[in-house]
Design a protein around this motif. Sequence first.
Motif, PDB file in Angstrom:
ATOM      1  N   GLN A 149      -2.525  -6.976  -6.596  1.00 14.57           N
ATOM      2  CA  GLN A 149      -3.856  -6.420  -7.038  1.00 14.57           C
ATOM      3  C   GLN A 149      -4.231  -5.674  -5.833  1.00 14.57           C
ATOM      4  O   GLN A 149      -4.840  -4.514  -5.817  1.00 14.57           O
ATOM      5  CB  GLN A 149      -4.723  -7.392  -7.709  1.00 14.57           C
ATOM      6  CG  GLN A 149      -5.855  -6.683  -8.158  1.00 14.57           C
ATOM      7  CD  GLN A 149      -6.869  -7.431  -8.822  1.00 14.57           C
ATOM      8  OE1 GLN A 149      -6.683  -8.363  -9.132  1.00 14.57           O
ATOM      9  NE2 GLN A 149      -8.322  -6.970  -8.981  1.00 14.57           N
ATOM     10  N   LEU A 150      -3.957  -6.388  -4.594  1.00 20.08           N
ATOM     11  CA  LEU A 150      -4.711  -5.486  -3.269  1.00 20.08           C
ATOM     12  C   LEU A 150      -3.956  -4.285  -3.373  1.00 20.08           C
ATOM     13  O   LEU A 150      -4.645  -3.381  -2.886  1.00 20.08           O
ATOM     14  CB  LEU A 150      -4.418  -6.424  -2.236  1.00 20.08           C
ATOM     15  CG  LEU A 150      -4.946  -5.804  -1.137  1.00 20.08           C
ATOM     16  CD1 LEU A 150      -6.502  -5.645  -0.976  1.00 20.08           C
ATOM     17  CD2 LEU A 150      -4.673  -6.811   0.252  1.00 20.08           C
ATOM     18  N   CYS A 151      -2.635  -4.117  -3.371  1.00 16.01           N
ATOM     19  CA  CYS A 151      -1.711  -2.985  -3.139  1.00 16.01           C
ATOM     20  C   CYS A 151      -2.254  -1.949  -4.250  1.00 16.01           C
ATOM     21  O   CYS A 151      -2.282  -0.688  -4.037  1.00 16.01           O
ATOM     22  CB  CYS A 151      -0.548  -3.448  -3.144  1.00 16.01           C
ATOM     23  SG  CYS A 151       0.102  -4.254  -1.798  1.00 16.01           S
ATOM     24  N   ILE A 210      -1.053  -6.838 -16.730  1.00 12.83           N
ATOM     25  CA  ILE A 210      -0.030  -7.696 -16.078  1.00 12.83           C
ATOM     26  C   ILE A 210      -0.719  -8.705 -15.175  1.00 12.83           C
ATOM     27  O   ILE A 210      -0.607 -10.054 -15.325  1.00 12.83           O
ATOM     28  CB  ILE A 210       1.076  -6.929 -15.191  1.00 12.83           C
ATOM     29  CG1 ILE A 210       2.087  -6.071 -16.236  1.00 12.83           C
ATOM     30  CG2 ILE A 210       1.905  -7.968 -14.683  1.00 12.83           C
ATOM     31  CD1 ILE A 210       2.843  -5.057 -15.591  1.00 12.83           C
ATOM     32  N   LEU A 211      -1.618  -8.099 -14.470  1.00 13.14           N
ATOM     33  CA  LEU A 211      -2.387  -9.047 -13.483  1.00 13.14           C
ATOM     34  C   LEU A 211      -3.127  -9.879 -14.389  1.00 13.14           C
ATOM     35  O   LEU A 211      -3.239 -10.973 -13.968  1.00 13.14           O
ATOM     36  CB  LEU A 211      -3.282  -7.957 -12.574  1.00 13.14           C
ATOM     37  CG  LEU A 211      -2.488  -7.088 -11.546  1.00 13.14           C
ATOM     38  CD1 LEU A 211      -3.503  -6.292 -11.040  1.00 13.14           C
ATOM     39  CD2 LEU A 211      -1.818  -8.062 -10.537  1.00 13.14           C
ATOM     40  N   MET A 212      -3.892  -9.611 -15.506  1.00 11.49           N
ATOM     41  CA  MET A 212      -4.842 -10.556 -16.016  1.00 11.49           C
ATOM     42  C   MET A 212      -3.870 -11.598 -16.683  1.00 11.49           C
ATOM     43  O   MET A 212      -4.279 -12.707 -16.530  1.00 11.49           O
ATOM     44  CB  MET A 212      -5.406  -9.728 -17.065  1.00 11.49           C
ATOM     45  CG  MET A 212      -6.614  -8.628 -16.672  1.00 11.49           C
ATOM     46  SD  MET A 212      -7.831  -9.181 -15.609  1.00 11.49           S
ATOM     47  CE  MET A 212      -7.345  -8.751 -13.944  1.00 11.49           C
ATOM     48  N   SER A 213      -2.903 -11.232 -17.250  1.00 13.79           N
ATOM     49  CA  SER A 213      -1.885 -12.117 -17.762  1.00 13.79           C
ATOM     50  C   SER A 213      -1.450 -13.115 -16.824  1.00 13.79           C
ATOM     51  O   SER A 213      -1.166 -14.410 -16.938  1.00 13.79           O
ATOM     52  CB  SER A 213      -0.765 -11.504 -18.492  1.00 13.79           C
ATOM     53  OG  SER A 213      -1.252 -10.692 -19.549  1.00 13.79           O
ATOM     54  N   SER A 214      -1.152 -12.745 -15.513  1.00 10.44           N
ATOM     55  CA  SER A 214      -0.664 -13.547 -14.502  1.00 10.44           C
ATOM     56  C   SER A 214      -1.856 -14.548 -13.885  1.00 10.44           C
ATOM     57  O   SER A 214      -1.667 -15.706 -13.955  1.00 10.44           O
ATOM     58  CB  SER A 214      -0.296 -12.881 -13.356  1.00 10.44           C
ATOM     59  OG  SER A 214       0.776 -11.945 -13.654  1.00 10.44           O
TER      60      SER A 214
END
Length: 259
Positions: A149-151, A210-214
């Motif tokens: 997420q940072l990248c 994708i990030l939320m699911s992770s």
Amino acid sequence: MIRHFRELYQYRGLLLSLVQRELKARYRGSVLGFFWTFLNPMLHMLVYGLLFGVFIKNQIEHYPFFMFVGLLPWIWFSTSVTTGASSISDRRDLMTKVRFPAQVLPATVVTTNLCNFVFSLPLMVALGVIFGVWPSWHMVLFPVVVLTQLCFTLAVVYVVSALNVTFRDLQHIITNLMMLWFFITPVLYRVSTIPEKHRMLMMLANPMAILMSSYQAIFYEHRLPDALPLLGLLGVSVVLLWGASQLFESRREEFAESI
């Protein structure tokens, strides 16, 4: 890109100083001060929890905690993008100085909101304990998700901050766009509720899905995130960050004149 981040590392002291100043100044003069870091996501959770947990019934167990897991990283991302869009154009006082490292300003915005995200994590864990959802060993992959997420967030902020110097309407467009982006991202609902024929398209077109699911997999479902989408997004985010830094560098000489 290497020179870009070499300079960013070289000016890490300045970056740290600006982040500290932003954290101190954000709620300066308010009665509750730093506690707004916790209250802001809590108020979001209460509003959406009342709407989707009481008025509009859903079948998600421990819904306030489920929602909070997604709200925290979303607030980090959305606040970084909306604030970062004007991070260059609003700082004429710094940009007109000789050899000021412009890339520090967008990085300061993203890092400041990352700090607020990290500071809010104990509150999320405490909320989970209240609902009987304890942290598990799956948290070992949490740093990978945060790095991804940072990248991705840095890449987006570098692009919008560079373009907003010339196209000032962009910051207002982004503010409205983020609201739409929020509702097409599985923060308030499970990604599994999306029809299967549209689910893959959503995951490919919306990196935040994708990030939320992770995050939900790690903290709510107690399982490892799906490796292929997450690692693929990490690779794409690094490429996007390279492209964003190139765009930023190509326009950096115009910043002082344009603002």
